[in-house]
Motif scaffolding. Sequence first.
Motif, PDB file in Angstrom:
ATOM      1  N   ASN A 183       0.821  -1.223   0.000  1.00 17.45           N
ATOM      2  CA  ASN A 183       0.000   0.000   0.000  1.00 17.45           C
ATOM      3  C   ASN A 183       0.853   1.270   0.000  1.00 17.45           C
ATOM      4  O   ASN A 183       0.610   2.185  -0.786  1.00 17.45           O
ATOM      5  CB  ASN A 183      -0.920   0.027   1.229  1.00 17.45           C
ATOM      6  CG  ASN A 183      -2.125  -0.900   1.077  1.00 17.45           C
ATOM      7  OD1 ASN A 183      -2.240  -1.627   0.090  1.00 17.45           O
ATOM      8  ND2 ASN A 183      -3.010  -0.875   2.054  1.00 17.45           N
ATOM      9  N   ALA A 186       2.403   2.150  -3.303  1.00 16.63           N
ATOM     10  CA  ALA A 186       1.489   2.751  -4.291  1.00 16.63           C
ATOM     11  C   ALA A 186       1.064   4.170  -3.915  1.00 16.63           C
ATOM     12  O   ALA A 186       0.967   5.034  -4.792  1.00 16.63           O
ATOM     13  CB  ALA A 186       0.256   1.865  -4.469  1.00 16.63           C
ATOM     14  N   ILE A 187       0.832   4.425  -2.641  1.00 17.44           N
ATOM     15  CA  ILE A 187       0.252   5.731  -2.270  1.00 17.44           C
ATOM     16  C   ILE A 187       1.294   6.728  -1.782  1.00 17.44           C
ATOM     17  O   ILE A 187       0.997   7.906  -1.635  1.00 17.44           O
ATOM     18  CB  ILE A 187      -0.841   5.601  -1.184  1.00 17.44           C
ATOM     19  CG1 ILE A 187      -0.224   5.084   0.118  1.00 17.44           C
ATOM     20  CG2 ILE A 187      -1.980   4.717  -1.651  1.00 17.44           C
ATOM     21  CD1 ILE A 187      -1.107   5.289   1.315  1.00 17.44           C
ATOM     22  N   HIS A 248       5.456  -1.520  -8.924  1.00 18.21           N
ATOM     23  CA  HIS A 248       4.604  -0.354  -9.179  1.00 18.21           C
ATOM     24  C   HIS A 248       5.229   0.604 -10.199  1.00 18.21           C
ATOM     25  O   HIS A 248       4.520   1.209 -10.994  1.00 18.21           O
ATOM     26  CB  HIS A 248       4.313   0.382  -7.861  1.00 18.21           C
ATOM     27  CG  HIS A 248       3.344  -0.336  -6.979  1.00 18.21           C
ATOM     28  ND1 HIS A 248       3.467  -0.394  -5.614  1.00 18.21           N
ATOM     29  CD2 HIS A 248       2.233  -1.061  -7.275  1.00 18.21           C
ATOM     30  CE1 HIS A 248       2.472  -1.098  -5.115  1.00 18.21           C
ATOM     31  NE2 HIS A 248       1.706  -1.523  -6.099  1.00 18.21           N
TER      32      HIS A 248
ATOM     33  N   LEU B 202      -3.124   3.045  -8.762  1.00 26.49           N
ATOM     34  CA  LEU B 202      -3.843   2.468  -7.619  1.00 26.49           C
ATOM     35  C   LEU B 202      -4.789   1.371  -8.081  1.00 26.49           C
ATOM     36  O   LEU B 202      -4.898   0.328  -7.453  1.00 26.49           O
ATOM     37  CB  LEU B 202      -4.659   3.551  -6.910  1.00 26.49           C
ATOM     38  CG  LEU B 202      -3.991   4.237  -5.732  1.00 26.49           C
ATOM     39  CD1 LEU B 202      -5.029   5.001  -4.933  1.00 26.49           C
ATOM     40  CD2 LEU B 202      -3.294   3.225  -4.836  1.00 26.49           C
ATOM     41  N   GLU B 207      -3.969  -3.307  -5.590  1.00 26.98           N
ATOM     42  CA  GLU B 207      -3.877  -3.273  -4.134  1.00 26.98           C
ATOM     43  C   GLU B 207      -5.287  -3.096  -3.565  1.00 26.98           C
ATOM     44  O   GLU B 207      -6.234  -2.790  -4.287  1.00 26.98           O
ATOM     45  CB  GLU B 207      -2.959  -2.119  -3.668  1.00 26.98           C
ATOM     46  CG  GLU B 207      -1.559  -2.135  -4.242  1.00 26.98           C
ATOM     47  CD  GLU B 207      -0.826  -3.447  -4.051  1.00 26.98           C
ATOM     48  OE1 GLU B 207      -1.246  -4.271  -3.220  1.00 26.98           O
ATOM     49  OE2 GLU B 207       0.162  -3.675  -4.769  1.00 26.98           O
ATOM     50  N   LEU B 209      -7.980  -1.193  -2.352  1.00 31.90           N
ATOM     51  CA  LEU B 209      -8.271   0.242  -2.428  1.00 31.90           C
ATOM     52  C   LEU B 209      -8.809   0.785  -1.115  1.00 31.90           C
ATOM     53  O   LEU B 209      -8.582   1.949  -0.775  1.00 31.90           O
ATOM     54  CB  LEU B 209      -9.274   0.522  -3.555  1.00 31.90           C
ATOM     55  CG  LEU B 209      -8.727   0.386  -4.976  1.00 31.90           C
ATOM     56  CD1 LEU B 209      -9.805   0.706  -5.993  1.00 31.90           C
ATOM     57  CD2 LEU B 209      -7.532   1.319  -5.164  1.00 31.90           C
ATOM     58  N   CYS B 212      -5.875   1.297   1.234  1.00 30.89           N
ATOM     59  CA  CYS B 212      -5.072   2.378   0.651  1.00 30.89           C
ATOM     60  C   CYS B 212      -5.724   3.727   0.938  1.00 30.89           C
ATOM     61  O   CYS B 212      -5.059   4.684   1.351  1.00 30.89           O
ATOM     62  CB  CYS B 212      -4.928   2.200  -0.868  1.00 30.89           C
ATOM     63  SG  CYS B 212      -3.667   0.993  -1.349  1.00 30.89           S
TER      64      CYS B 212
END
Lengths: 253, 253
Positions: A183, A186-187, A248, B202, B207, B209, B212
């Motif tokens: 996570n 990605a964020i 990613h 995303l 992943e 969501l 996240c």
Amino acid sequence: MKLAILGVGLIGGSLGLCLKRALGDQIYITGLCRTETSMNRAMDLGAVDFASSNLEKVVGDADFIFLSPPVLQIIPLVEKILPFVKSGAILTDAGSTKKFICESMKKILPPDIYFVAGHPMAGREKSGVSAATPDLFRCKAYVLVTEENESAAQIDARRKLIEILKFTDARFLTISVDAHDRNVSAISHIPHLAAAALVNLLEESHEDLDSCAKMIGGGFKDTTRIAESNADMWADICMTNTDAILYHLSTLE
Amino acid sequence: MKLAILGVGLIGGSLGLCLKRALGDQIYITGLCRTETSMNRAMDLGAVDFASSNLEKVVGDADFIFLSPPVLQIIPLVEKILPFVKSGAILTDAGSTKKFICESMKKILPPDIYFVAGHPMAGREKSGVSAATPDLFRCKAYVLVTEENESAAQIDARRKLIEILKFTDARFLTISVDAHDRNVSAISHIPHLAAAALVNLLEESHEDLDSCAKMIGGGFKDTTRIAESNADMWADICMTNTDAILYHLSTLE
């Protein structure tokens, strides 16, 4: 109640300010600082009651030990403090990647010292105790990592830690190590890399920086704000979350 | 003084609001809108004195014509209005890429109608006249494109245009077509593409969501804010600045 903060910077300093404001004399906070200047600044700001570069003096009697150096410095630091940590103490960290730290901790911690892996999602592009603020964690996500088949003592350690951390007014959530690291890649990690790449692009593309600077608007500024984050910290993150970040990055491409 | 605004959205609407506030009855502003609803909204907000979908009524007697549709719709629109544009009128646009528009204009404009290519760097992630504000251009860069060997009449047309646009309080700068398109690729187009890619990542990375979303902080929000920008506008930009964008994308990679 005694808390040792190892690394009184943005995150550690903000935690100290917040808990002193909420708990006053009910909590005694010691801080590990490298230089005389940073010790004085941490005490002057009120982030800690006592600051020192002496490991034994800082962690000796602590019930809780908050580790906030960059990811790759956490385990070497824990190895140095272990001789002085009292039985039953609860360690927690603020590292941005969790798998590397959790696996390393298992190898070095004795059974009577507990570790609760944490990640307050409250970074800023500024660093150092001067950027610390007691409201830094307010309404931000604060991840605490869980594992399968935890012992009752481990669950109890996490409960005790939350009893203190709740004064930050963060939004706590628990998640597995693997899901956490994927996570945040990605964020957070990929957005940071993209922001840094966008800034580097300006130089590497050989456009006229002078006229570019005049034309830059809110879009570029917001998109690249986090590129100013602490470079050491981000180097460590990239070194300890390579699988998720590479996956990613190739999806992003 | 009569100004026709073709496309009373965020940019065109903000220009209208700003000039009506500064000049009052000294300026008469007409606006081209597609629907009855948008005509009423533009007039109710005070962005134009008169709104219509009738090209002749809107541009018929205009001294200045401000073109603010997406890049690829500008030239077809100019072809439609040309029969009604009076001799000596000055056209300007707000398109985000300039080479395609400047070259196309040269092919279709008669010698007694002038075109000054412009680019107010004042976009937002919101669109439509409801997002318009009279201060949108204030302290933002406003690029006016220059070419080599310009005629005295062309230089005079730009001077007259600036006499009006100065009420926006924008920071004006002049630059060549090629430098403009390369600069905006690096400081605006690539950041927009990166922001959109970060949002798409995303979804495409599969992943969770939900977790996240709980962990997302200020870094992700700021880095991806501009991903919400108008998609039609950005499609046109990518189609008309391919050389610079492809070169910068590969540098970014």
